[in-house]
Write a protein that holds these residues in place. Structure first.
Motif, PDB file in Angstrom:
ATOM      1  N   SER A  68      -8.739 -10.384  -2.342  1.00 26.83           N
ATOM      2  CA  SER A  68      -8.089  -9.124  -2.706  1.00 26.83           C
ATOM      3  C   SER A  68      -8.392  -8.751  -4.150  1.00 26.83           C
ATOM      4  O   SER A  68      -8.693  -7.589  -4.455  1.00 26.83           O
ATOM      5  CB  SER A  68      -6.573  -9.242  -2.504  1.00 26.83           C
ATOM      6  OG  SER A  68      -5.915  -8.087  -2.967  1.00 26.83           O
ATOM      7  N   VAL A 104      -5.014   1.235  -6.417  1.00 29.77           N
ATOM      8  CA  VAL A 104      -6.004   0.223  -6.059  1.00 29.77           C
ATOM      9  C   VAL A 104      -5.251  -0.970  -5.464  1.00 29.77           C
ATOM     10  O   VAL A 104      -4.462  -1.607  -6.164  1.00 29.77           O
ATOM     11  CB  VAL A 104      -6.821  -0.244  -7.286  1.00 29.77           C
ATOM     12  CG1 VAL A 104      -7.822  -1.316  -6.872  1.00 29.77           C
ATOM     13  CG2 VAL A 104      -7.529   0.927  -7.945  1.00 29.77           C
ATOM     14  N   ASP A 159     -13.778  -2.282  -6.475  1.00 26.58           N
ATOM     15  CA  ASP A 159     -13.332  -0.897  -6.310  1.00 26.58           C
ATOM     16  C   ASP A 159     -13.382  -0.160  -7.649  1.00 26.58           C
ATOM     17  O   ASP A 159     -13.892   0.964  -7.750  1.00 26.58           O
ATOM     18  CB  ASP A 159     -11.912  -0.896  -5.741  1.00 26.58           C
ATOM     19  CG  ASP A 159     -11.337   0.495  -5.550  1.00 26.58           C
ATOM     20  OD1 ASP A 159     -11.129   1.208  -6.553  1.00 26.58           O
ATOM     21  OD2 ASP A 159     -11.069   0.888  -4.400  1.00 26.58           O
ATOM     22  N   VAL A 160     -12.863  -0.791  -8.674  1.00 26.50           N
ATOM     23  CA  VAL A 160     -12.849  -0.159  -9.998  1.00 26.50           C
ATOM     24  C   VAL A 160     -14.262  -0.020 -10.552  1.00 26.50           C
ATOM     25  O   VAL A 160     -14.608   1.004 -11.144  1.00 26.50           O
ATOM     26  CB  VAL A 160     -11.960  -0.963 -10.973  1.00 26.50           C
ATOM     27  CG1 VAL A 160     -12.017  -0.360 -12.375  1.00 26.50           C
ATOM     28  CG2 VAL A 160     -10.516  -0.999 -10.475  1.00 26.50           C
ATOM     29  N   ARG A 199      -4.334   6.559  -9.880  1.00 31.11           N
ATOM     30  CA  ARG A 199      -5.092   6.178  -8.688  1.00 31.11           C
ATOM     31  C   ARG A 199      -4.625   4.809  -8.225  1.00 31.11           C
ATOM     32  O   ARG A 199      -4.470   3.889  -9.041  1.00 31.11           O
ATOM     33  CB  ARG A 199      -6.594   6.158  -8.978  1.00 31.11           C
ATOM     34  CG  ARG A 199      -7.438   5.966  -7.711  1.00 31.11           C
ATOM     35  CD  ARG A 199      -8.923   6.148  -7.993  1.00 31.11           C
ATOM     36  NE  ARG A 199      -9.561   4.982  -8.581  1.00 31.11           N
ATOM     37  CZ  ARG A 199      -9.977   3.904  -7.896  1.00 31.11           C
ATOM     38  NH1 ARG A 199      -9.783   3.822  -6.597  1.00 31.11           N
ATOM     39  NH2 ARG A 199     -10.588   2.908  -8.527  1.00 31.11           N
ATOM     40  N   GLY A 216     -16.909   0.483  -8.832  1.00 33.94           N
ATOM     41  CA  GLY A 216     -17.536   1.577  -8.116  1.00 33.94           C
ATOM     42  C   GLY A 216     -17.019   2.950  -8.486  1.00 33.94           C
ATOM     43  O   GLY A 216     -17.767   3.937  -8.410  1.00 33.94           O
ATOM     44  N   HIS A 217     -15.757   3.026  -8.922  1.00 37.49           N
ATOM     45  CA  HIS A 217     -15.152   4.324  -9.261  1.00 37.49           C
ATOM     46  C   HIS A 217     -15.208   4.622 -10.764  1.00 37.49           C
ATOM     47  O   HIS A 217     -15.807   5.607 -11.186  1.00 37.49           O
ATOM     48  CB  HIS A 217     -13.705   4.380  -8.771  1.00 37.49           C
ATOM     49  CG  HIS A 217     -13.567   4.552  -7.293  1.00 37.49           C
ATOM     50  ND1 HIS A 217     -13.628   3.492  -6.418  1.00 37.49           N
ATOM     51  CD2 HIS A 217     -13.381   5.669  -6.531  1.00 37.49           C
ATOM     52  CE1 HIS A 217     -13.483   3.938  -5.180  1.00 37.49           C
ATOM     53  NE2 HIS A 217     -13.339   5.248  -5.215  1.00 37.49           N
ATOM     54  N   GLN A 262       0.808  -1.212   0.000  1.00 30.84           N
ATOM     55  CA  GLN A 262       0.000   0.000   0.000  1.00 30.84           C
ATOM     56  C   GLN A 262       0.843   1.264   0.000  1.00 30.84           C
ATOM     57  O   GLN A 262       0.546   2.215  -0.744  1.00 30.84           O
ATOM     58  CB  GLN A 262      -0.931   0.024   1.219  1.00 30.84           C
ATOM     59  CG  GLN A 262      -1.820   1.258   1.244  1.00 30.84           C
ATOM     60  CD  GLN A 262      -3.097   1.048   2.009  1.00 30.84           C
ATOM     61  OE1 GLN A 262      -3.436  -0.075   2.367  1.00 30.84           O
ATOM     62  NE2 GLN A 262      -3.813   2.126   2.262  1.00 30.84           N
ATOM     63  N   ALA A 312     -11.991  -7.677  -4.475  1.00 33.42           N
ATOM     64  CA  ALA A 312     -12.173  -6.345  -3.903  1.00 33.42           C
ATOM     65  C   ALA A 312     -11.647  -5.270  -4.842  1.00 33.42           C
ATOM     66  O   ALA A 312     -12.241  -4.189  -4.963  1.00 33.42           O
ATOM     67  CB  ALA A 312     -11.468  -6.257  -2.552  1.00 33.42           C
ATOM     68  N   ALA A 313     -10.531  -5.550  -5.520  1.00 32.45           N
ATOM     69  CA  ALA A 313      -9.977  -4.589  -6.473  1.00 32.45           C
ATOM     70  C   ALA A 313     -10.930  -4.362  -7.633  1.00 32.45           C
ATOM     71  O   ALA A 313     -11.163  -3.226  -8.065  1.00 32.45           O
ATOM     72  CB  ALA A 313      -8.625  -5.079  -6.987  1.00 32.45           C
TER      73      ALA A 313
END
Length: 232
Positions: free
Chosen positions: A59, A50, A66-67, A48, A69-70, A35, A62-63
């Motif tokens: 993991s 991730v 995340d993408v 950005r 959602g963004h 991170q 989740a990645a």
């Protein structure tokens, strides 16, 4: 705007690829399991971060979430994360050594590709670039004029040969998605103790070229900065 996700992008070839594609106007997502390094790279490059560990199902899922959602989609997936593995004498290799290398270099690509396919299918021109190596080429590792023939690293080379074959199979099986493999060449990175004779910029030439080709470009290819590579 082209949205590009790169695994293992906090250093080396991944970071340089991120830098170059950002300069070319891509919206770049820095994927990394570290991170602190990932955040630092993203801040420095205008990208950005991730978090993603390609060896872990949760993991990776989740990645992708995340993408979704963004950004809502990606146009280019660059499977760059890789490990060299042990430098032990071949006679001393054990199954756990092989699992450690293949878990990242091959299984990690399968895991990440599967999770990100729904995001790629939202693109008008989806592209996957797998960062392989000439070390996985039978032709190059048997050519005495090539540096690839001078090295004995059974697990790394076997994993990259598998990744190149995986690329050709995905290219045949994933309709509407261009899937190609890049051979960076012998590039100075942490992976080889910075012993390579190419710079990271030279080493990313093939990756960047494959990531920026227009619609209608070929699929199922293994490409270096000099052109297509014979791998069989």
């Amino acid at each position: 705007m082209t949205i590009t996700f790169i695994t293992g992008a906090n250093k080396g070839l991944g970071r340089e690829t991120a830098r170059r594609l950002t300069e070319l106007g891509h919206t770049v997502l820095i994927g990394a399991r570290d991170q602190k390094r990932g955040e630092e790279a993203a801040a420095a490059l205008g990208a950005r971060f991730v978090p993603i560990d390609v060896t872990d199902d949760e993991s990776v899922a989740a990645a992708a979430a995340d993408v979704l959602g963004h950004e809502g989609r990606i146009d280019v997936l660059i499977n760059n994360a890789g490990v060299h593995g042990t430098a032990a004498d071949p006679a001393d290799l054990v199954g756990e050594d092989a699992l450690a290398v293949f878990q990242t270099n091959v299984v990690g690509v399968v895991r990440t590709t599967n999770a990100f396919l729904p995001l790629l299918r939202r693109s008008d021109d989806p592209v996957i670039v797998n960062v392989s190596s000439g070390m996985g080429s039978l032709a190059l590792t048997h050519d005495p004029e090539r540096p690839e023939s001078k090295v004995v690293v059974p697990l790394y080379t076997a994993s990259k040969a598998a990744l190149t074959m995986l690329t050709t199979q995905y290219a045949k099986g994933l309709a509407g998605i261009r899937v190609n493999a890049a051979d960076p060449g012998y590039t100075a990175t942490d992976l080889n103790g910075h012993s390579g004779f190419q710079t990271v910029t030279e080493g990313t030439d093939a990756i960047v070229a494959l990531a920026t080709e227009g619609p209608g470009a070929g699929t199922g290819r293994f490409v270096s900065r000099e052109g297509e590579v014979a791998w069989s």
